[in-house]
Design a protein around this motif. Structure first.
Motif, PDB file in Angstrom:
ATOM      1  N   PRO A  61      32.739  43.932  36.909  1.00  0.00           N
ATOM      2  CA  PRO A  61      33.046  42.818  37.758  1.00  0.00           C
ATOM      3  C   PRO A  61      34.408  42.512  37.963  1.00  0.00           C
ATOM      4  O   PRO A  61      35.119  42.824  37.161  1.00  0.00           O
ATOM      5  CB  PRO A  61      32.048  41.799  36.768  1.00  0.00           C
ATOM      6  N   LYS A  68      34.531  37.344  41.897  1.00  0.00           N
ATOM      7  CA  LYS A  68      33.115  37.255  41.035  1.00  0.00           C
ATOM      8  C   LYS A  68      32.107  36.440  41.448  1.00  0.00           C
ATOM      9  O   LYS A  68      30.966  36.817  41.364  1.00  0.00           O
ATOM     10  CB  LYS A  68      33.762  36.530  39.717  1.00  0.00           C
ATOM     11  N   ARG A  69      32.592  35.268  42.239  1.00  0.00           N
ATOM     12  CA  ARG A  69      31.420  34.373  42.825  1.00  0.00           C
ATOM     13  C   ARG A  69      30.912  35.285  44.010  1.00  0.00           C
ATOM     14  O   ARG A  69      29.504  35.101  44.141  1.00  0.00           O
ATOM     15  CB  ARG A  69      32.110  33.136  43.286  1.00  0.00           C
ATOM     16  N   PRO A  72      28.447  38.685  42.115  1.00  0.00           N
ATOM     17  CA  PRO A  72      28.121  38.409  40.649  1.00  0.00           C
ATOM     18  C   PRO A  72      27.338  39.411  40.284  1.00  0.00           C
ATOM     19  O   PRO A  72      26.803  40.266  40.875  1.00  0.00           O
ATOM     20  CB  PRO A  72      27.272  37.104  41.164  1.00  0.00           C
ATOM     21  N   ASP A  73      27.068  39.454  38.788  1.00  0.00           N
ATOM     22  CA  ASP A  73      26.440  40.253  38.062  1.00  0.00           C
ATOM     23  C   ASP A  73      24.788  40.191  38.486  1.00  0.00           C
ATOM     24  O   ASP A  73      24.652  39.035  38.873  1.00  0.00           O
ATOM     25  CB  ASP A  73      26.503  40.163  36.525  1.00  0.00           C
ATOM     26  N   ASP A  77      24.543  36.474  32.850  1.00  0.00           N
ATOM     27  CA  ASP A  77      25.599  37.015  32.288  1.00  0.00           C
ATOM     28  C   ASP A  77      25.576  37.256  30.693  1.00  0.00           C
ATOM     29  O   ASP A  77      24.968  36.704  29.951  1.00  0.00           O
ATOM     30  CB  ASP A  77      26.516  35.385  32.101  1.00  0.00           C
ATOM     31  N   THR A 161      30.795  24.592  40.769  1.00  0.00           N
ATOM     32  CA  THR A 161      29.665  25.295  40.180  1.00  0.00           C
ATOM     33  C   THR A 161      28.260  24.898  40.636  1.00  0.00           C
ATOM     34  O   THR A 161      27.155  25.631  40.834  1.00  0.00           O
ATOM     35  CB  THR A 161      29.448  25.702  38.666  1.00  0.00           C
TER      36      THR A 161
END
Length: 201
Positions: A61, A68-69, A72-73, A77, A161
């Motif tokens: 990542p 990252k936003r 995303p994965d 997480d 968030t």
């Protein structure tokens, strides 16, 4: 109404924007492009379309919070898992998924941002200093993707968030250095909302 998307006959959407609004959106889209990074150079692009389809991307990542936003994965997480074996499996699955999808995701976000810039560059000011942007249904979807990415990017910089986090930002004093970014975040949210409503009408 200025700053509000409205439906066009036959599909698509239109919005009236002034010079300042055009400049803000263009500047943000250019910054987004710089953050996402350039696509592969022509010399580096595989000659075989099938090879290009299966070209491998990064497996880790990104370290930048905005990227990252934006990327995303795909899986939960791994750090939030209390089970070390489960965390390791999630990391492996996320890495594998990222390797084969991130290049395409970056290309799509890059194309959306470029579509916004090109359509703004083609505008000519009209009566009262406003320029009317008219988008086809396909262009509207690109704009929608780009507006979403811009809000995600600004939200990451502001450490938002959850949409509920924005309540405190309404009360920021004018001298707070975050205020311009907050105003852009809220304004882009309004644009995005009216574009969604227009496309669903």
């Amino acid at each position: 109404m200025p700053g509000t998307f409205e439906p066009l006959p036959g599909g698509g959407a239109s919005v009236a924007l002034d010079d300042v609004e055009i400049s803000i959106i263009r500047s943000l889209a250019v910054q987004l492009l710089e953050l996402i990074g350039p696509g592969p150079a022509e010399d580096d692009a595989p000659a075989d379309p099938l090879a290009e389809l299966f070209a491998e991307g990064p497996s880790e990542p990104p370290s930048d919070p905005v990227l990252k936003r934006l990327f995303p994965d795909a899986y939960r997480d791994p750090e939030q898992s209390g089970n070390p074996q489960e965390a390791a499996e999630q990391r492996a699955h996320s890495a594998e998924f990222r390797r084969y999808t991130e290049n395409d995701l970056r290309a799509g976000k890059r194309e959306n941002a470029l579509a916004v810039i090109h359509s703004l560059n083609a505008l000519t000011p009209g009566e009262g200093g406003l320029a009317v942007l008219e988008l086809t249904p396909a262009e509207s979807r690109r704009w929608l993707g780009a507006l979403n990415d811009l809000r995600l990017a600004i939200g990451a910089r502001l450490d938002i968030t959850d949409e509920d986090d924005t309540d405190d930002f309404y009360r920021l004093p004018d001298e707070d250095p975050r205020k311009p970014m907050v105003m852009a975040y809220l304004w882009l949210g309004g644009l995005q909302e009216t574009l969604v409503s227009t496309l669903m009408a």
